[in-house]
Design a protein around this motif. Sequence first.
Motif, PDB file in Angstrom:
ATOM      1  N   ASN A 127      -0.593 -18.390   3.795  1.00 15.72           N
ATOM      2  CA  ASN A 127      -0.246 -19.756   4.221  1.00 15.72           C
ATOM      3  C   ASN A 127       1.144 -20.142   3.740  1.00 15.72           C
ATOM      4  N   ASP A 128       1.525 -19.594   2.581  1.00  9.51           N
ATOM      5  CA  ASP A 128       2.842 -19.904   2.008  1.00  9.51           C
ATOM      6  C   ASP A 128       3.945 -18.998   2.559  1.00  9.51           C
ATOM      7  N   GLY A 129       3.595 -18.132   3.506  1.00  9.06           N
ATOM      8  CA  GLY A 129       4.625 -17.329   4.164  1.00  9.06           C
ATOM      9  C   GLY A 129       4.739 -15.894   3.690  1.00  9.06           C
ATOM     10  N   ALA A 130       3.829 -15.443   2.845  1.00 10.09           N
ATOM     11  CA  ALA A 130       3.890 -14.047   2.384  1.00 10.09           C
ATOM     12  C   ALA A 130       3.785 -13.103   3.572  1.00 10.09           C
ATOM     13  N   LYS A 131       4.623 -12.059   3.540  1.00 11.96           N
ATOM     14  CA  LYS A 131       4.657 -11.117   4.672  1.00 11.96           C
ATOM     15  C   LYS A 131       4.247  -9.710   4.247  1.00 11.96           C
ATOM     16  N   THR A 132       4.459  -9.378   2.969  1.00 10.26           N
ATOM     17  CA  THR A 132       4.217  -8.001   2.530  1.00 10.26           C
ATOM     18  C   THR A 132       3.228  -7.988   1.377  1.00 10.26           C
ATOM     19  N   PHE A 133       2.172  -7.185   1.566  1.00  7.52           N
ATOM     20  CA  PHE A 133       1.102  -7.119   0.579  1.00  7.52           C
ATOM     21  C   PHE A 133       1.015  -5.704   0.017  1.00  7.52           C
ATOM     22  N   ALA A 176       1.632  -9.174   9.165  1.00  9.65           N
ATOM     23  CA  ALA A 176       1.979  -8.748   7.793  1.00  9.65           C
ATOM     24  C   ALA A 176       2.169  -7.239   7.696  1.00  9.65           C
ATOM     25  N   THR A 177       2.773  -6.850   6.586  1.00 12.08           N
ATOM     26  CA  THR A 177       2.994  -5.433   6.275  1.00 12.08           C
ATOM     27  C   THR A 177       2.220  -5.104   5.010  1.00 12.08           C
ATOM     28  N   SER A 178       1.601  -3.922   4.975  1.00 18.03           N
ATOM     29  CA  SER A 178       0.949  -3.464   3.739  1.00 18.03           C
ATOM     30  C   SER A 178       1.695  -2.254   3.191  1.00 18.03           C
ATOM     31  N   ILE A 179       1.750  -2.197   1.867  1.00 16.37           N
ATOM     32  CA  ILE A 179       2.328  -1.032   1.183  1.00 16.37           C
ATOM     33  C   ILE A 179       1.331  -0.623   0.105  1.00 16.37           C
ATOM     34  N   ASN A 180       0.758   0.552   0.241  1.00 15.70           N
ATOM     35  CA  ASN A 180      -0.226   0.957  -0.762  1.00 15.70           C
ATOM     36  C   ASN A 180       0.423   1.567  -1.998  1.00 15.70           C
ATOM     37  N   PRO A 232      10.267  -6.191   0.436  1.00 17.04           N
ATOM     38  CA  PRO A 232       9.924  -6.706  -0.894  1.00 17.04           C
ATOM     39  C   PRO A 232       8.485  -7.230  -0.913  1.00 17.04           C
ATOM     40  N   ILE A 233       7.761  -6.871  -1.951  1.00 11.77           N
ATOM     41  CA  ILE A 233       6.328  -7.188  -1.997  1.00 11.77           C
ATOM     42  C   ILE A 233       6.122  -8.631  -2.468  1.00 11.77           C
ATOM     43  N   ASP A 234       5.414  -9.395  -1.637  1.00 14.24           N
ATOM     44  CA  ASP A 234       5.129 -10.786  -1.997  1.00 14.24           C
ATOM     45  C   ASP A 234       3.927 -10.866  -2.934  1.00 14.24           C
ATOM     46  N   LEU A 235       2.883 -10.122  -2.612  1.00 17.95           N
ATOM     47  CA  LEU A 235       1.658 -10.165  -3.424  1.00 17.95           C
ATOM     48  C   LEU A 235       1.183  -8.737  -3.650  1.00 17.95           C
ATOM     49  N   GLN A 236       1.028  -8.367  -4.896  1.00 15.90           N
ATOM     50  CA  GLN A 236       0.569  -7.018  -5.244  1.00 15.90           C
ATOM     51  C   GLN A 236      -0.839  -7.097  -5.818  1.00 15.90           C
ATOM     52  N   LEU A 237      -1.777  -6.387  -5.197  1.00 11.38           N
ATOM     53  CA  LEU A 237      -3.140  -6.278  -5.715  1.00 11.38           C
ATOM     54  C   LEU A 237      -3.240  -5.032  -6.581  1.00 11.38           C
ATOM     55  N   GLN A 297       4.088 -11.941  -6.879  1.00  9.10           N
ATOM     56  CA  GLN A 297       2.827 -12.325  -7.513  1.00  9.10           C
ATOM     57  C   GLN A 297       1.960 -11.086  -7.658  1.00  9.10           C
ATOM     58  N   VAL A 298       1.188 -11.023  -8.730  1.00 11.65           N
ATOM     59  CA  VAL A 298       0.287  -9.894  -8.965  1.00 11.65           C
ATOM     60  C   VAL A 298      -1.123 -10.428  -9.194  1.00 11.65           C
ATOM     61  N   ILE A 299      -2.083  -9.809  -8.534  1.00  8.79           N
ATOM     62  CA  ILE A 299      -3.500 -10.077  -8.814  1.00  8.79           C
ATOM     63  C   ILE A 299      -4.090  -8.781  -9.329  1.00  8.79           C
ATOM     64  N   LEU A 300      -4.611  -8.783 -10.529  1.00 13.98           N
ATOM     65  CA  LEU A 300      -5.268  -7.594 -11.075  1.00 13.98           C
ATOM     66  C   LEU A 300      -6.743  -7.908 -11.227  1.00 13.98           C
ATOM     67  N   MET A 301      -7.581  -7.032 -10.665  1.00 15.99           N
ATOM     68  CA  MET A 301      -9.032  -7.211 -10.754  1.00 15.99           C
ATOM     69  C   MET A 301      -9.641  -6.103 -11.600  1.00 15.99           C
TER      70      MET A 301
END
Length: 234
Positions: free
Chosen positions: A25-31, A56-60, A117-122, A184-188
């Motif tokens: 929603n905030d415009g992130a394009k790359t996960f 969106a784009t994903s980068i593993n 550039p990665i917006d959100l990294q899981l 941003q980073v989310i670590l689970m």
Amino acid sequence: MEVKVFDSVTEASREALELFQSALNDGAKTFGLATGSTPEKLYELMRGSSIDFSQATSINLDEYYGLASDHPQSYNYYMHKQLFDAKPFAKNYLPDGTNENPQEERDRYNQIIADNPIDLQLLGIGENGHVGFNEPGSSFDSHTRLVDLTDSTIQANKRFFDSEADVPKQAYSMGLADIMSADQVILMAFGAKKAWAVNQMVNGPVTEDVPASILQKHDNVVVIVDREAAPKES
Ligand code: GLP
């Protein structure tokens, strides 16, 4: 680091899904996406949700060296089954485990990360504190490269293979500097087996012996855990 503790994997994964949706929603394009058993519930929730990655784009993070994309234990195969087949992205990137030229693959993947550039990294976390396949001792300055897996990681991951001998001993992995470059980073992390690594990451010294500890230096990290994996109060 913000630590959020949940009573169940499902509740924890719902929180992660909400963070993904907020980022979109905030415009992130790359996960930046992760594999392993930890994000399986999140991907299941994504499959059943209205989340839309079509722009969106994903980068593993990583891929086993030597495994082709159609190998059932490859991370490429995993990502298609867990997410991409149900939720198409505009573009999906994973390291090519069949590229026998490590220098070429390193350069190719580092260029992809530079261009996107990665917006959100899981992230998940290994029992020894690894993230991606950045094993203890990995440089905080590292970028994508071919890495040797530790015995601890081979032991932990052999459950997915017919036998220990079938577990690849090397992998291509994004580096710690790549992970740190994400906005941003989310670590689970779930289960008692992860408690030591999570506690070291949150409360321990920042050291290359515990690669995830570098996340203490990132200013936007959310750690999502269940009670068994929760760190001790600092
Ligand atoms: C693997 C992956 C990591 C993952 C970790 C934990 O080695 N390369 O990206 O986070 O191990 O896996 P799991 O979630 O199955 O516990």
